[in-house]
Design an enzyme around this catalytic site. Structure first.
Site, mmCIF file in Angstrom:
data_model
loop_
_atom_site.group_PDB
_atom_site.id
_atom_site.type_symbol
_atom_site.label_atom_id
_atom_site.label_comp_id
_atom_site.label_asym_id
_atom_site.label_seq_id
_atom_site.Cartn_x
_atom_site.Cartn_y
_atom_site.Cartn_z
ATOM 1 N N LYS A 188 -8.172 -12.715 -11.390
ATOM 2 C CA LYS A 188 -9.260 -11.918 -11.970
ATOM 3 C C LYS A 188 -10.438 -11.822 -11.008
ATOM 4 O O LYS A 188 -10.534 -12.587 -10.039
ATOM 5 C CB LYS A 188 -9.708 -12.523 -13.303
ATOM 6 C CG LYS A 188 -10.198 -13.955 -13.191
ATOM 7 C CD LYS A 188 -10.553 -14.514 -14.564
ATOM 8 C CE LYS A 188 -10.979 -15.977 -14.443
ATOM 9 N NZ LYS A 188 -11.292 -16.604 -15.715
ATOM 10 N N ASN A 208 -4.914 2.594 -13.234
ATOM 11 C CA ASN A 208 -3.995 1.614 -12.665
ATOM 12 C C ASN A 208 -2.587 2.181 -12.732
ATOM 13 O O ASN A 208 -2.280 3.001 -13.595
ATOM 14 C CB ASN A 208 -4.050 0.322 -13.485
ATOM 15 C CG ASN A 208 -3.119 -0.746 -12.960
ATOM 16 O OD1 ASN A 208 -3.033 -0.985 -11.762
ATOM 17 N ND2 ASN A 208 -2.398 -1.405 -13.857
ATOM 18 N N HIS A 255 1.409 0.849 -13.104
ATOM 19 C CA HIS A 255 2.174 -0.341 -13.482
ATOM 20 C C HIS A 255 3.667 -0.002 -13.450
ATOM 21 O O HIS A 255 4.069 1.055 -13.948
ATOM 22 C CB HIS A 255 1.763 -0.807 -14.879
ATOM 23 C CG HIS A 255 2.450 -2.068 -15.275
ATOM 24 N ND1 HIS A 255 2.088 -3.300 -14.769
ATOM 25 C CD2 HIS A 255 3.510 -2.289 -16.091
ATOM 26 C CE1 HIS A 255 2.896 -4.225 -15.269
ATOM 27 N NE2 HIS A 255 3.766 -3.637 -16.062
ATOM 28 N N MET A 310 -3.772 -7.086 -7.687
ATOM 29 C CA MET A 310 -3.142 -8.056 -8.577
ATOM 30 C C MET A 310 -4.148 -8.947 -9.307
ATOM 31 O O MET A 310 -3.848 -10.074 -9.675
ATOM 32 C CB MET A 310 -2.126 -8.891 -7.790
ATOM 33 C CG MET A 310 -1.025 -8.053 -7.131
ATOM 34 S SD MET A 310 -0.276 -6.792 -8.217
ATOM 35 C CE MET A 310 0.900 -7.824 -9.067
ATOM 36 N N ARG A 311 -5.346 -8.431 -9.547
ATOM 37 C CA ARG A 311 -6.325 -9.176 -10.338
ATOM 38 C C ARG A 311 -6.819 -8.306 -11.485
ATOM 39 O O ARG A 311 -6.971 -7.093 -11.311
ATOM 40 C CB ARG A 311 -7.549 -9.530 -9.483
ATOM 41 C CG ARG A 311 -7.271 -10.481 -8.358
ATOM 42 C CD ARG A 311 -8.565 -10.671 -7.594
ATOM 43 N NE ARG A 311 -8.343 -11.410 -6.371
ATOM 44 C CZ ARG A 311 -8.905 -12.581 -6.085
ATOM 45 N NH1 ARG A 311 -9.760 -13.127 -6.919
ATOM 46 N NH2 ARG A 311 -8.642 -13.192 -4.940
ATOM 47 N N GLY A 366 0.778 -1.241 0.000
ATOM 48 C CA GLY A 366 0.000 0.000 0.000
ATOM 49 C C GLY A 366 0.809 1.291 0.000
ATOM 50 O O GLY A 366 0.301 2.332 0.401
ATOM 51 N N SER A 367 2.046 1.258 -0.528
ATOM 52 C CA SER A 367 2.804 2.516 -0.548
ATOM 53 C C SER A 367 2.178 3.507 -1.539
ATOM 54 O O SER A 367 2.220 4.726 -1.319
ATOM 55 C CB SER A 367 4.275 2.271 -0.876
ATOM 56 O OG SER A 367 4.440 1.877 -2.208
ATOM 57 N N ASN A 368 1.574 3.016 -2.608
ATOM 58 C CA ASN A 368 0.903 3.940 -3.536
ATOM 59 C C ASN A 368 -0.346 4.545 -2.905
ATOM 60 O O ASN A 368 -0.630 5.729 -3.099
ATOM 61 C CB ASN A 368 0.571 3.249 -4.860
ATOM 62 C CG ASN A 368 1.771 3.229 -5.782
ATOM 63 O OD1 ASN A 368 2.183 4.251 -6.311
ATOM 64 N ND2 ASN A 368 2.364 2.047 -5.934
#
Ligand code: GAR
Length: 202
Positions: A65, A109, A111, A92-93, A12-14
């Site tokens: 997913k 998102n 990346h 991560m889905r 959760g750093s973002n």
């Protein structure tokens, strides 16, 4: 002003960088909920410490997913919290059509590579193994592909001779923490127009 749901599976750093940008007036948003598909993910602990609604949502049996009943469950929780925008922050889905069509142009998102290079898992390691001299991070709108949606912001990071996967990922994350609040603020201020593959700033 965005009503933001932050979804993550990890540390959760973002999320933290988004939260701090809001607190410091650099991002016109409020976080209405933090949701994880992993009950013990540290992102939930960070959210609780920040005094925000933090929730585990069972996202179904496929680890990669969110589909079917699980998709409906997630959608129901997002609506219950009044989210109008979704920020995937290490979630991560892959999202499927039901959710994506419920939030058109409102799901973003981050990346850890310069897309379209190195989509998928552990992109920093892919970059290191490939031997590129420059990599970075990308904030993009989410479509049904894997890391394929229209690009909003990219920031570059050099690959150093003595980098390990961990040192490179750490350097990429420093840039993520700048890029994500910046991209979300452009969205919040209505500064982004999606035109086919391209995102124009207005
Ligand atoms: C970040 O590096 C993000 O770019 C990556 O997961 C990490 C989450 O870190 N996302 C992906 O690889 C998605 N394909 P965080 O939990 O500290 O924000």
């Amino acid at each position: 002003m965005l009503s933001l749901a932050v979804l993550g599976s990890g540390k959760g750093s973002n999320f933290q960088s988004i939260f701090e940008a809001i607190e410091e007036g650099r991002l016109a948003a409020r976080i209405v909920c933090v949701i994880s598909d992993v009950p013990e993910a540290f992102i939930l602990e960070r959210a609780r410490r920040a005094g925000l609604p933090a929730e585990f949502v069972d996202c179904g049996p496929w680890r990669t997913k969110v589909e079917g009943e699980a998709e409906q469950r997630l959608l129901e929780r997002l609506r219950a919290h009044g989210a109008d925008t979704i920020a995937l922050a290490g979630f991560m889905r892959m999202l499927k059509r039901g959710l994506i069509s419920a939030y058109p142009g409102r799901i973003v998102n981050i990346h850890p590579s310069l897309l379209p290079a190195f989509p998928g898992l552990r992109a920093w390691q892919q970059a290191l193994e490939y031997g590129v001299r420059v990599t970075g991070c990308t904030v993009h709108f989410v479509d049904e592909g894997m890391d394929t949606g229209p690009i909003i912001v990219q920031r570059t990071v050099p690959v150093l001779d003595d980098d390990t996967p961990d040192t490179l990922h750490a350097r990429i994350q420093e840039q993520e923490h700048i890029a994500y609040p910046e991209a979300l603020d452009l969205l919040a201020r209505g500064r982004l127009r999606i035109e086919g593959r391209r995102v124009r700033r207005v």
